[in-house]
Write an enzyme that holds these catalytic residues in place. Structure first.
Site, PDB file in Angstrom:
ATOM      1  N   ASP A 108      18.126 -18.397  -5.930  1.00  0.00           N
ATOM      2  CA  ASP A 108      17.462 -18.192  -4.215  1.00  0.00           C
ATOM      3  C   ASP A 108      16.166 -17.471  -4.178  1.00  0.00           C
ATOM      4  OD1 ASP A 108      18.540 -17.585  -1.480  1.00  0.00           O
ATOM      5  OD2 ASP A 108      18.885 -15.954  -2.043  1.00  0.00           O
ATOM      6  N   HIS A 109      15.360 -18.638  -3.215  1.00  0.00           N
ATOM      7  CA  HIS A 109      13.966 -18.216  -3.291  1.00  0.00           C
ATOM      8  C   HIS A 109      13.043 -18.502  -4.451  1.00  0.00           C
ATOM      9  CE1 HIS A 109      14.442 -16.356   1.172  1.00  0.00           C
ATOM     10  NE2 HIS A 109      15.527 -16.337   0.461  1.00  0.00           N
TER      11      HIS A 109
ATOM     12  N   ASP B 213      10.932 -21.699  -2.428  1.00  0.00           N
ATOM     13  CA  ASP B 213      10.874 -20.886  -1.481  1.00  0.00           C
ATOM     14  C   ASP B 213       9.045 -20.971  -0.737  1.00  0.00           C
ATOM     15  OD1 ASP B 213      10.318 -19.700   0.580  1.00  0.00           O
ATOM     16  OD2 ASP B 213      11.230 -17.582   0.676  1.00  0.00           O
TER      17      ASP B 213
ATOM     18  N   GLU C 293      12.166 -24.294   2.184  1.00  0.00           N
ATOM     19  CA  GLU C 293      12.179 -23.450   3.387  1.00  0.00           C
ATOM     20  C   GLU C 293      11.280 -23.739   4.354  1.00  0.00           C
ATOM     21  OE1 GLU C 293      13.467 -18.873   2.578  1.00  0.00           O
ATOM     22  OE2 GLU C 293      12.008 -18.585   4.451  1.00  0.00           O
TER      23      GLU C 293
HETATM   24  O1  G3H Z   1      16.963 -12.800  -0.549  1.00  0.00           O
HETATM   25  C1  G3H Z   1      16.940 -11.960  -1.187  1.00  0.00           C
HETATM   26  C2  G3H Z   1      17.856 -10.842  -1.542  1.00  0.00           C
HETATM   27  O2  G3H Z   1      19.049 -10.686  -0.207  1.00  0.00           O
HETATM   28  C3  G3H Z   1      17.818  -9.736  -2.019  1.00  0.00           C
HETATM   29  O3  G3H Z   1      16.489  -9.928  -3.057  1.00  0.00           O
HETATM   30  O4  G3H Z   1      17.816  -9.479  -5.166  1.00  0.00           O
HETATM   31  O5  G3H Z   1      15.667  -9.886  -4.913  1.00  0.00           O
HETATM   32  O6  G3H Z   1      16.112  -7.628  -4.354  1.00  0.00           O
HETATM   33  P1  G3H Z   1      16.316  -9.545  -4.905  1.00  0.00           P
HETATM   34  P1  13P Z   2      21.224 -10.667   3.323  1.00  0.00           P
HETATM   35  O1  13P Z   2      19.341 -10.156   3.655  1.00  0.00           O
HETATM   36  O2  13P Z   2      21.140 -10.661   5.193  1.00  0.00           O
HETATM   37  O3  13P Z   2      22.365 -10.473   3.232  1.00  0.00           O
HETATM   38  O4  13P Z   2      20.558 -12.075   3.848  1.00  0.00           O
HETATM   39  C1  13P Z   2      20.640 -12.040   2.360  1.00  0.00           C
HETATM   40  C2  13P Z   2      19.625 -13.188   2.108  1.00  0.00           C
HETATM   41  O5  13P Z   2      19.525 -15.168   2.843  1.00  0.00           O
HETATM   42  C3  13P Z   2      19.382 -13.885   0.978  1.00  0.00           C
HETATM   43  O6  13P Z   2      18.511 -15.156  -0.139  1.00  0.00           O
HETATM   44 ZN    ZN Z   3      16.598 -15.698   1.947  1.00  0.00          ZN
END
Ligand code: G3H
Ligand code: 13P
Ligand code: ZN
Length: 284
Positions: free
Chosen positions: A82-83, A104, A134
């Site tokens: 993710d990201h 991202d 993205e």
């Molecule tokens: O997209 C971001 C997630 O919701 C939270 O990211 O686990 O790095 O705080 P994190």
């Molecule tokens: P929320 O913070 O709305 O759960 O979104 C999570 C998200 O987009 C992770 O990439």
């Molecule tokens: Zn996100």
């Protein structure tokens, strides 16, 4: 089942008009909750790891936990970054066993975002790993910006098509008014923009920041063509909420298993609810 890529779950979802939940994991209990909920709902599922999750649990733990979870259920499971922040990180994840990665590059100018994303796509596709890109900026709720300022960061439909054509991404995250974290007020989604993007962009569309979006807006976004909804905050709220409730009622408890069991159950319940909302129950 062994891990599958995004294409194996999102292709069917966009053809049949439902969406797949992408849930963030940070620890064993949340991985178990996601896989368990998907199994009970007979739903395909995406388990994703953020930067924070990788820092907290470690890349190899995440790969180990999610692989074990995937092999212990009969529904398709995707392990997705993710990201992703860099080409190097995407390659590390691919090498470690992720079946899908997000790169991202949304903070960069368009052509730089394209160049970075394209590079990741070339490497990922060579080994059957899918890529989410993205375009447009998805806010954090801490960003104290007005609606008109936020709209300046919304995804431009024509740019989105150009981005997908140039990069070859398998899925595209767009900005239409959602934000990460807890919302201060109710989010207002730009459905007209989503419709326009869906009409001209050939790949599945992803909505980040889906926690806290009203159920009817999620249903509408799914109907208009969102194929992947990201949920993290709602799981955190339920998981920590259950611990918060348990501890004052059990002040002498020292066994972490007794504390974390209701948290895992609360996470499972909210994930099942979201899977049903997205329409992916019984679609495995
Ligand atoms: O997209 C971001 C997630 O919701 C939270 O990211 O686990 O790095 O705080 P994190
Ligand atoms: P929320 O913070 O709305 O759960 O979104 C999570 C998200 O987009 C992770 O990439
Ligand atoms: Zn996100």
């Amino acid at each position: 089942m062994p891990l599958v890529s995004l294409n194996e779950v999102l292709g069917k979802a966009s053809n049949e008009g439902y969406a797949v939940g992408a849930f963030n994991c940070n620890n064993m209990e949340i991985v178990q909750a996601i896989a368990g909920a998907a199994e009970e709902e007979k739903a395909p599922v995406i388990i994703q790891a953020s930067q924070g999750a990788i820092r907290y649990a470690g890349l190899q733990y995440i790969v180990g936990l999610v692989n074990l979870a995937a092999h212990s259920v009969s529904v398709p499971v995707v392990l997705h970054l993710d990201h992703g922040t860099s080409f190097e990180q995407a390659v590390q994840c691919i090498r470690s066993g992720f079946s899908s990665v997000m790169i991202d590059g949304s903070q960069y100018p368009l052509e730089e975002n394209i160049a970075l994303t394209k590079k990741v796509v070339e490497v990922a596709h060579a080994v059957g790993v899918t890529v989410e890109g993205e375009l447009g900026r998805i806010g954090g709720t801490e960003d104290d910006i007005s609606v008109s300022e936020a709209e300046a960061f919304f995804t431009d439909p024509a740019e989105a098509r150009y981005f997908v054509e140039q990069t070859g991404v398998d899925a595209l995250a767009i900005s239409i008014g959602t934000a990460h974290g807890r919302y201060k007020g109710a989010p207002r989604l730009d459905f007209a923009r989503l419709k326009e993007i869906r009409e001209i962009v050939p790949c599945p569309i992803v909505l980040h920041g889906s926690s806290g979006v009203a159920d009817e807006d999620i249903r509408k976004a799914a109907q208009l063509g969102v194929s992947k909804f990201n949920i993290d905050t709602n799981i955190r709220e339920k998981f920590v909420g259950a611990i918060r409730e348990y501890l004052p009622a059990h002040p002498d408890e020292i066994d972490p298993r007794n504390v974390l069991k209701p948290a895992r159950e609360a996470a499972t319940a909210i994930i099942r609810e979201k899977i049903r909302l997205f329409g992916s129950s019984n679609k495995a």
